[in-house]
Design a protein around this motif. Structure first.
Motif, PDB file in Angstrom:
ATOM      1  N   LEU A   8       9.882   0.994  -0.163  1.00  0.00           N
ATOM      2  CA  LEU A   8      10.660   0.428  -1.537  1.00  0.00           C
ATOM      3  C   LEU A   8      10.918  -1.077  -0.992  1.00  0.00           C
ATOM      4  CD1 LEU A   8      11.250   1.598  -4.128  1.00  0.00           C
ATOM      5  CD2 LEU A   8      13.581   2.137  -3.077  1.00  0.00           C
ATOM      6  N   LEU A   9      11.754  -1.201   0.219  1.00  0.00           N
ATOM      7  CA  LEU A   9      11.940  -2.512   0.713  1.00  0.00           C
ATOM      8  C   LEU A   9      10.700  -3.400   1.052  1.00  0.00           C
ATOM      9  CD1 LEU A   9      14.149  -4.298   1.885  1.00  0.00           C
ATOM     10  CD2 LEU A   9      14.053  -3.417   4.115  1.00  0.00           C
ATOM     11  N   LEU A  10       9.727  -2.807   1.442  1.00  0.00           N
ATOM     12  CA  LEU A  10       8.452  -3.671   1.521  1.00  0.00           C
ATOM     13  C   LEU A  10       8.022  -4.042   0.145  1.00  0.00           C
ATOM     14  CD1 LEU A  10       6.232  -4.326   3.721  1.00  0.00           C
ATOM     15  CD2 LEU A  10       5.258  -2.187   3.197  1.00  0.00           C
ATOM     16  N   GLY A  11       8.083  -3.078  -0.801  1.00  0.00           N
ATOM     17  CA  GLY A  11       7.741  -3.493  -2.143  1.00  0.00           C
ATOM     18  C   GLY A  11       8.319  -4.824  -2.665  1.00  0.00           C
ATOM     19  N   LEU A  12       9.675  -4.654  -2.509  1.00  0.00           N
ATOM     20  CA  LEU A  12      10.562  -5.568  -2.878  1.00  0.00           C
ATOM     21  C   LEU A  12      10.103  -7.024  -2.284  1.00  0.00           C
ATOM     22  CD1 LEU A  12      14.171  -4.195  -2.859  1.00  0.00           C
ATOM     23  CD2 LEU A  12      12.811  -4.821  -4.644  1.00  0.00           C
ATOM     24  N   GLY A  40       3.872  -2.030  -7.287  1.00  0.00           N
ATOM     25  CA  GLY A  40       2.141  -2.440  -6.762  1.00  0.00           C
ATOM     26  C   GLY A  40       2.167  -1.936  -5.368  1.00  0.00           C
ATOM     27  N   ALA A  41       3.135  -1.890  -4.485  1.00  0.00           N
ATOM     28  CA  ALA A  41       3.021  -1.585  -3.305  1.00  0.00           C
ATOM     29  C   ALA A  41       3.047  -0.134  -3.339  1.00  0.00           C
ATOM     30  CB  ALA A  41       4.516  -1.931  -2.493  1.00  0.00           C
ATOM     31  N   LEU A  42       3.755   0.648  -4.051  1.00  0.00           N
ATOM     32  CA  LEU A  42       3.644   2.058  -4.138  1.00  0.00           C
ATOM     33  C   LEU A  42       2.241   2.506  -4.552  1.00  0.00           C
ATOM     34  CD1 LEU A  42       7.284   2.923  -5.551  1.00  0.00           C
ATOM     35  CD2 LEU A  42       6.389   3.346  -3.012  1.00  0.00           C
ATOM     36  N   LEU A  43       1.857   1.828  -5.762  1.00  0.00           N
ATOM     37  CA  LEU A  43       0.395   2.017  -6.086  1.00  0.00           C
ATOM     38  C   LEU A  43      -0.656   1.813  -5.335  1.00  0.00           C
ATOM     39  CD1 LEU A  43      -1.267   2.967  -8.785  1.00  0.00           C
ATOM     40  CD2 LEU A  43      -1.419   0.417  -9.390  1.00  0.00           C
ATOM     41  N   ALA A  44      -0.570   0.657  -4.570  1.00  0.00           N
ATOM     42  CA  ALA A  44      -1.582   0.373  -3.434  1.00  0.00           C
ATOM     43  C   ALA A  44      -1.525   1.420  -2.406  1.00  0.00           C
ATOM     44  CB  ALA A  44      -1.590  -1.082  -2.889  1.00  0.00           C
ATOM     45  N   GLY A  45      -0.354   1.736  -1.920  1.00  0.00           N
ATOM     46  CA  GLY A  45      -0.110   2.643  -0.941  1.00  0.00           C
ATOM     47  C   GLY A  45      -0.881   4.083  -1.392  1.00  0.00           C
ATOM     48  N   TRP A  46      -0.441   4.509  -2.442  1.00  0.00           N
ATOM     49  CA  TRP A  46      -1.052   5.652  -3.120  1.00  0.00           C
ATOM     50  C   TRP A  46      -2.496   5.691  -3.153  1.00  0.00           C
ATOM     51  CZ3 TRP A  46      -3.249   6.975  -7.824  1.00  0.00           C
ATOM     52  CH2 TRP A  46      -3.630   8.205  -8.085  1.00  0.00           C
ATOM     53  N   THR A  63      -0.856  -3.752   8.252  1.00  0.00           N
ATOM     54  CA  THR A  63      -1.606  -3.044   7.470  1.00  0.00           C
ATOM     55  C   THR A  63      -0.852  -2.488   6.174  1.00  0.00           C
ATOM     56  OG1 THR A  63      -3.002  -2.256   9.128  1.00  0.00           O
ATOM     57  CG2 THR A  63      -3.572  -1.294   6.826  1.00  0.00           C
ATOM     58  N   SER A  64       0.193  -2.076   6.251  1.00  0.00           N
ATOM     59  CA  SER A  64       1.283  -1.764   5.193  1.00  0.00           C
ATOM     60  C   SER A  64       1.719  -3.034   4.505  1.00  0.00           C
ATOM     61  CB  SER A  64       2.506  -1.062   5.865  1.00  0.00           C
ATOM     62  OG  SER A  64       2.297   0.037   6.605  1.00  0.00           O
ATOM     63  N   TRP A  65       1.928  -4.153   5.322  1.00  0.00           N
ATOM     64  CA  TRP A  65       2.077  -5.291   4.786  1.00  0.00           C
ATOM     65  C   TRP A  65       1.154  -5.809   3.803  1.00  0.00           C
ATOM     66  CZ3 TRP A  65       6.663  -7.692   3.925  1.00  0.00           C
ATOM     67  CH2 TRP A  65       7.633  -7.244   4.703  1.00  0.00           C
ATOM     68  N   ILE A  66      -0.027  -5.921   4.148  1.00  0.00           N
ATOM     69  CA  ILE A  66      -1.117  -6.403   3.539  1.00  0.00           C
ATOM     70  C   ILE A  66      -1.463  -5.487   2.350  1.00  0.00           C
ATOM     71  CG2 ILE A  66      -3.871  -6.690   3.582  1.00  0.00           C
ATOM     72  CD1 ILE A  66      -3.277  -7.391   6.683  1.00  0.00           C
ATOM     73  N   VAL A  67      -1.427  -4.114   2.475  1.00  0.00           N
ATOM     74  CA  VAL A  67      -1.750  -3.408   1.358  1.00  0.00           C
ATOM     75  C   VAL A  67      -0.743  -3.442   0.345  1.00  0.00           C
ATOM     76  CG1 VAL A  67      -1.226  -0.884   0.725  1.00  0.00           C
ATOM     77  CG2 VAL A  67      -2.754  -1.543   2.503  1.00  0.00           C
ATOM     78  N   ALA A  68       0.794  -3.757   0.847  1.00  0.00           N
ATOM     79  CA  ALA A  68       1.961  -3.786  -0.401  1.00  0.00           C
ATOM     80  C   ALA A  68       1.670  -5.306  -0.946  1.00  0.00           C
ATOM     81  CB  ALA A  68       3.059  -3.864   0.536  1.00  0.00           C
TER      82      ALA A  68
END
Length: 89
Positions: A8-12, A40-46, A63-68
């Motif tokens: 969630l924080l990463l998405g913000l 977008g971050a949650l959708l991309a992660g899913w 990788t988490s940052w790029i995906v988010a």
């Protein structure tokens, strides 16, 4: 639960970065942009997990940052396309 809060924080943060990366003026302001970044971050992660067996490795994993960020950019672009006609009226 800590993984979800971290994402969630990463998405913000990803939403803020996506707003800086995208050219032009996006409607909705910073608050909407941050919420769209989270979405977008949650959708991309899913989707990453569903299609590529990607798993969220942690807040400091590149990788988490790029995906988010990519997910946030895609959601912001879609939002811009959907709201573009409303702003012209």
């Amino acid at each position: 639960m800590a993984g979800f809060l971290g994402f969630l924080l990463l998405g913000l943060i990803a939403g803020a970065i996506a707003k800086l990366i995208l050219p032009g003026k996006q409607g909705g302001g910073w608050f909407v942009t941050l919420l769209l970044g989270v979405a977008g971050a949650l959708l991309a992660g899913w989707l990453g997990g569903l299609l590529f067996n990607y798993s969220y490795e942690g807040f400091f994993d590149i990788t988490s940052w790029i995906v988010a960020i990519v997910g946030a950019i895609i959601v912001l672009l879609i939002y811009g396309l959907l709201t573009r006609n409303r702003r012209k009226s």
